[in-house]
Design a protein around this motif. Structure first.
Motif, PDB file in Angstrom:
ATOM      1  N   VAL A 122      18.818  -5.011  -6.346  1.00 39.12           N
ATOM      2  CA  VAL A 122      18.424  -5.614  -7.628  1.00 39.12           C
ATOM      3  C   VAL A 122      18.481  -4.576  -8.752  1.00 39.12           C
ATOM      4  N   THR A 123      17.968  -3.376  -8.507  1.00 36.61           N
ATOM      5  CA  THR A 123      18.017  -2.347  -9.555  1.00 36.61           C
ATOM      6  C   THR A 123      19.458  -1.900  -9.794  1.00 36.61           C
ATOM      7  N   GLY A 124      20.272  -1.908  -8.755  1.00 33.85           N
ATOM      8  CA  GLY A 124      21.687  -1.567  -8.908  1.00 33.85           C
ATOM      9  C   GLY A 124      22.429  -2.555  -9.797  1.00 33.85           C
ATOM     10  N   LEU A 125      21.943  -3.787  -9.856  1.00 29.10           N
ATOM     11  CA  LEU A 125      22.549  -4.805 -10.719  1.00 29.10           C
ATOM     12  C   LEU A 125      21.981  -4.749 -12.145  1.00 29.10           C
ATOM     13  N   GLY A 126      21.015  -3.856 -12.368  1.00 30.83           N
ATOM     14  CA  GLY A 126      20.449  -3.700 -13.708  1.00 30.83           C
ATOM     15  C   GLY A 126      19.187  -4.496 -13.971  1.00 30.83           C
ATOM     16  N   TYR A 127      18.550  -4.994 -12.914  1.00 29.40           N
ATOM     17  CA  TYR A 127      17.321  -5.774 -13.061  1.00 29.40           C
ATOM     18  C   TYR A 127      16.153  -5.017 -12.437  1.00 29.40           C
ATOM     19  N   GLU A 128      14.963  -5.543 -12.677  1.00 34.33           N
ATOM     20  CA  GLU A 128      13.753  -4.993 -12.074  1.00 34.33           C
ATOM     21  C   GLU A 128      13.285  -5.963 -10.992  1.00 34.33           C
ATOM     22  N   LEU A 129      12.983  -5.446  -9.800  1.00 33.40           N
ATOM     23  CA  LEU A 129      12.411  -6.260  -8.737  1.00 33.40           C
ATOM     24  C   LEU A 129      10.908  -6.331  -8.984  1.00 33.40           C
ATOM     25  N   VAL A 130      10.413  -7.524  -9.298  1.00 31.32           N
ATOM     26  CA  VAL A 130       8.997  -7.705  -9.622  1.00 31.32           C
ATOM     27  C   VAL A 130       8.195  -7.997  -8.367  1.00 31.32           C
ATOM     28  N   ASP A 131       8.685  -8.918  -7.523  1.00 27.31           N
ATOM     29  CA  ASP A 131       7.936  -9.319  -6.342  1.00 27.31           C
ATOM     30  C   ASP A 131       8.877  -9.971  -5.341  1.00 27.31           C
ATOM     31  N   VAL A 132       8.429  -9.989  -4.082  1.00 28.53           N
ATOM     32  CA  VAL A 132       9.154 -10.655  -3.000  1.00 28.53           C
ATOM     33  C   VAL A 132       8.133 -11.439  -2.200  1.00 28.53           C
ATOM     34  N   GLU A 133       8.436 -12.694  -1.921  1.00 30.84           N
ATOM     35  CA  GLU A 133       7.572 -13.518  -1.076  1.00 30.84           C
ATOM     36  C   GLU A 133       8.411 -14.032   0.083  1.00 30.84           C
ATOM     37  N   LEU A 134       7.826 -13.973   1.275  1.00 34.91           N
ATOM     38  CA  LEU A 134       8.474 -14.533   2.461  1.00 34.91           C
ATOM     39  C   LEU A 134       7.631 -15.697   2.946  1.00 34.91           C
ATOM     40  N   SER A 135       8.278 -16.793   3.334  1.00 38.26           N
ATOM     41  CA  SER A 135       7.529 -17.916   3.896  1.00 38.26           C
ATOM     42  C   SER A 135       6.934 -17.453   5.232  1.00 38.26           C
ATOM     43  N   PRO A 136       5.950 -18.188   5.742  1.00 44.81           N
ATOM     44  CA  PRO A 136       5.265 -17.747   6.964  1.00 44.81           C
ATOM     45  C   PRO A 136       6.181 -17.346   8.124  1.00 44.81           C
ATOM     46  N   ARG A 137       7.278 -18.027   8.282  1.00 42.94           N
ATOM     47  CA  ARG A 137       8.196 -17.675   9.375  1.00 42.94           C
ATOM     48  C   ARG A 137       9.393 -16.877   8.877  1.00 42.94           C
ATOM     49  N   GLY A 138       9.364 -16.475   7.605  1.00 40.37           N
ATOM     50  CA  GLY A 138      10.449 -15.678   7.043  1.00 40.37           C
ATOM     51  C   GLY A 138      11.732 -16.446   6.804  1.00 40.37           C
ATOM     52  N   ARG A 139      11.645 -17.768   6.790  1.00 42.52           N
ATOM     53  CA  ARG A 139      12.856 -18.576   6.634  1.00 42.52           C
ATOM     54  C   ARG A 139      13.258 -18.743   5.171  1.00 42.52           C
ATOM     55  N   THR A 140      12.286 -18.602   4.258  1.00 36.97           N
ATOM     56  CA  THR A 140      12.575 -18.651   2.825  1.00 36.97           C
ATOM     57  C   THR A 140      12.231 -17.306   2.224  1.00 36.97           C
ATOM     58  N   ILE A 141      13.153 -16.768   1.456  1.00 33.93           N
ATOM     59  CA  ILE A 141      12.933 -15.498   0.764  1.00 33.93           C
ATOM     60  C   ILE A 141      12.934 -15.794  -0.734  1.00 33.93           C
ATOM     61  N   ARG A 142      11.799 -15.508  -1.397  1.00 35.02           N
ATOM     62  CA  ARG A 142      11.699 -15.682  -2.855  1.00 35.02           C
ATOM     63  C   ARG A 142      11.710 -14.315  -3.500  1.00 35.02           C
ATOM     64  N   VAL A 143      12.624 -14.120  -4.441  1.00 34.82           N
ATOM     65  CA  VAL A 143      12.779 -12.841  -5.133  1.00 34.82           C
ATOM     66  C   VAL A 143      12.545 -13.078  -6.622  1.00 34.82           C
ATOM     67  N   PHE A 144      11.603 -12.327  -7.192  1.00 30.56           N
ATOM     68  CA  PHE A 144      11.291 -12.442  -8.616  1.00 30.56           C
ATOM     69  C   PHE A 144      11.848 -11.218  -9.321  1.00 30.56           C
ATOM     70  N   ILE A 145      12.688 -11.472 -10.345  1.00 24.33           N
ATOM     71  CA  ILE A 145      13.356 -10.383 -11.061  1.00 24.33           C
ATOM     72  C   ILE A 145      13.018 -10.441 -12.552  1.00 24.33           C
ATOM     73  N   ASP A 146      13.185  -9.309 -13.212  1.00 23.72           N
ATOM     74  CA  ASP A 146      12.980  -9.242 -14.651  1.00 23.72           C
ATOM     75  C   ASP A 146      14.044  -8.332 -15.251  1.00 23.72           C
ATOM     76  N   ALA A 147      14.241  -8.470 -16.542  1.00 22.98           N
ATOM     77  CA  ALA A 147      15.146  -7.611 -17.302  1.00 22.98           C
ATOM     78  C   ALA A 147      14.375  -7.186 -18.547  1.00 22.98           C
ATOM     79  N   PRO A 148      13.538  -6.134 -18.437  1.00 27.44           N
ATOM     80  CA  PRO A 148      12.629  -5.755 -19.523  1.00 27.44           C
ATOM     81  C   PRO A 148      13.283  -5.584 -20.892  1.00 27.44           C
ATOM     82  N   GLY A 149      14.477  -5.095 -20.967  1.00 31.81           N
ATOM     83  CA  GLY A 149      15.110  -4.859 -22.258  1.00 31.81           C
ATOM     84  C   GLY A 149      15.866  -6.058 -22.813  1.00 31.81           C
ATOM     85  N   LYS A 150      15.937  -7.140 -22.052  1.00 35.05           N
ATOM     86  CA  LYS A 150      16.767  -8.275 -22.443  1.00 35.05           C
ATOM     87  C   LYS A 150      15.984  -9.268 -23.301  1.00 35.05           C
ATOM     88  N   GLU A 151      16.542  -9.574 -24.445  1.00 32.98           N
ATOM     89  CA  GLU A 151      15.946 -10.573 -25.343  1.00 32.98           C
ATOM     90  C   GLU A 151      15.962 -11.930 -24.653  1.00 32.98           C
TER      91      GLU A 151
END
Length: 146
Positions: free
Chosen positions: A11-40
């Motif tokens: 994520v940082t290599g793509l120019g974003y900030e990794l804010v948080d990661v959530e995994l469902s109880p069995r790890g079948r769903t991966i939720r990734v929260f990203i931000d771009a602090p400098g982006k309007e």
């Protein structure tokens, strides 16, 4: 390399900030929260698609088994986890939940004063308090609707 390190690097290599990661109880769903602090205007659909496409290819190469990948902005009530974020969002309203109570309290809400020497400053209605950074279980910004 563990999943969090893999996500952080990509994520940082793509120019974003990794804010948080959530995994469902069995790890079948991966939720990734990203931000771009400098982006309007913050994160948009194209940003999410770009990160999703990259992570999908990466997970295939790394043989990471999952059913669903979700990429999202952190939202107005974003999670605050890193020490630098407690500095970045100084002046904002925040809710903090502690692992171990301080003065018989675990939940605090007030103006974030920043982070210094392992302590997070918070201005409450009647007083200022300092909370141990390592004792914070959860922290979220409180959205303002002006």
């Amino acid at each position: 390399m563990d999943l969090n390190s893999l996500l952080e690097t990509t994520v940082t290599g793509l120019g974003y900030e990794l804010v948080d990661v959530e995994l469902s109880p069995r790890g079948r769903t991966i939720r990734v929260f990203i931000d771009a602090p400098g982006k309007e205007g913050g994160i948009d659909v194209e940003d999410c698609a770009k990160v999703s496409n990259q992570l999908t290819r990466l997970f295939e190469v790394e043989n990471i088994d999952y059913d669903r990948l979700e990429i999202s902005s952190p939202g107005m009530d974003r999670v605050v986890k890193k020490a630098v974020d407690f500095e970045r969002f100084a002046g904002e309203q925040i809710q903090i939940k502690l692992r171990i109570p301080q003065n018989n309290r675990r939940n605090f809400q007030g103006e974030l004063l920043g982070h210094t020497d392992g302590k997070v400053g918070l201005r409450l209605e009647k007083e200022d308090v300092e909370l141990e950074f390592n004792n914070i279980e959860k922290a979220r910004l409180v959205p303002r609707f002006d």
